[in-house]
Write an enzyme that holds these catalytic residues in place. Structure first.
Site, short mmCIF file in Angstrom:
data_model
loop_
_atom_site.label_atom_id
_atom_site.label_comp_id
_atom_site.label_asym_id
_atom_site.label_seq_id
_atom_site.Cartn_x
_atom_site.Cartn_y
_atom_site.Cartn_z
N GLU A 282 5.06 31.55 20.74
CA GLU A 282 3.89 31.66 21.61
C GLU A 282 2.63 31.50 20.78
O GLU A 282 2.45 32.18 19.76
CB GLU A 282 3.86 33.03 22.30
CG GLU A 282 2.61 33.22 23.17
CD GLU A 282 2.45 34.65 23.67
OE1 GLU A 282 2.14 34.82 24.86
OE2 GLU A 282 2.61 35.59 22.87
N GLN B 81 5.30 46.09 19.27
CA GLN B 81 6.23 45.00 19.00
C GLN B 81 7.01 45.28 17.72
O GLN B 81 6.43 45.52 16.68
CB GLN B 81 5.49 43.66 18.88
CG GLN B 81 4.96 43.14 20.19
CD GLN B 81 4.17 41.85 20.03
OE1 GLN B 81 3.91 41.41 18.91
NE2 GLN B 81 3.78 41.25 21.14
N LYS C 32 6.46 38.44 34.82
CA LYS C 32 6.31 39.42 33.75
C LYS C 32 5.45 40.59 34.24
O LYS C 32 4.33 40.38 34.72
CB LYS C 32 5.68 38.79 32.50
CG LYS C 32 5.62 39.74 31.32
CD LYS C 32 5.34 39.00 30.00
CE LYS C 32 3.92 38.52 29.90
NZ LYS C 32 3.59 37.99 28.57
N HIS D 38 -0.61 42.62 34.69
CA HIS D 38 -0.99 43.63 33.69
C HIS D 38 -1.39 44.93 34.38
O HIS D 38 -2.22 44.93 35.29
CB HIS D 38 -2.19 43.13 32.87
CG HIS D 38 -1.82 42.14 31.81
ND1 HIS D 38 -1.22 42.50 30.63
CD2 HIS D 38 -1.97 40.80 31.75
CE1 HIS D 38 -1.02 41.42 29.88
NE2 HIS D 38 -1.46 40.37 30.55
#
Length: 262
Positions: free
Chosen positions: A53, A243, A177, A150
């Site tokens: 990405e 992450q 998502k 989001h």
């Protein structure tokens, strides 16, 4: 839940596919990072990366389509057959880009028209009409779309997430998502439960559901069991809090896959 094949990567089949972000400021830094991911296939496999990405909002010229396309041309040559996601995350969604909605829409359309990227990731902060506009244009250009919802302050209820997912699927999203902000472990469980319901009973489109931050770390590694198709790992610079390292993430995904199959 169906799956999506992008180049040689089957999203929605087997283990969640690992996306690694490029979050650099200059063209030189961006290309240098990309070269680490694409030396030869065996090195690519060792890194355990499925998709790259480009987080364009970190780029110093994120609002300049001509300069963006110059970088994309080089990225496409470097990455060869590795799928590439194009993402501009605005400051409304805790990204780096302070950009007008009309500029956001125009850049995404021009990038789709260039046919230099495989997937675009668009966020719901731009409004439903603009999302639909970009998705329809992307479809015409043969570009896949991740439509991102989001939730920066909370974890939505099951009913809210189900309604959102159905709406994004109806718009034509290729991957849905849902990003949630947990205040407790129960919030993480809520999102994981919702993911099962969506992937097994509500939508056919592949789902990605992530609970961000340290509390939500579990959601990044157990997607195969709960129905989430992609996850994000970090090689050098994180694009979002929580992450995990790519190597650790890959090992955990393989372990879970082995037990899910058993």
């Amino acid at each position: 839940m169906s799956y999506l094949k992008v180049r040689n990567v089957e999203i929605g089949k087997g283990t969640p596919k690992i996306i690694v972000p490029i979050c650099d400021k200059t063209k030189e830094e961006i290309l240098k990072t990309a070269k680490k991911f694409s030396i030869i296939p065996v090195d690519f496999d060792i890194l355990d990366i499925d998709i790259v990405e480009w987080r364009v909002d970190w780029y110093e010229y994120y609002n300049d389509c001509e300069k963006i396309e110059e970088v994309l041309e080089d990225l496409r040559k470097i990455l060869k057959n590795i799928p590439l996601i194009f993402t501009i995350k605005t400051n409304k969604s805790h990204g780096e880009a302070d950009i007008k909605v009309e500029d956001y829409v125009n850049i995404y359309k021009e990038v789709c028209a260039s046919k230099l990227v495989d997937i675009i990731d668009i966020e719901d902060s731009i409004g439903k009409d603009n999302m639909k506009d970009i998705i329809e244009f992307a479809k015409d250009m043969g570009t896949y779309v991740i439509a991102t919802n989001h939730n920066l302050t909370h974890t939505p209820s099951k009913a809210e997430s189900i309604e959102t997912a159905k709406e994004l699927e109806d718009m034509g999203a290729d991957i849905i998502k849902i990003i949630a902000s947990p205040h407790s472990k129960l919030d993480v469980v809520e999102l994981l439960e919702t993911t099962i319901i969506l992937s097994e009973h509500i939508v056919k489109t592949p789902i990605c559901a992530i609970s961000v931050g340290e509390k939500g770390g579990l959601s990044r590694i157990c997607g195969e069991f709960f129905g989430s198709c992609i996850t994000y790992g970090v090689n050098r610079k994180k694009s979002a809090p929580g992450q995990p390292n790519i190597e650790d993430l890959s090992n955990l995904l393989k372990l879970i896959h082995k037990n899910v199959e058993a």
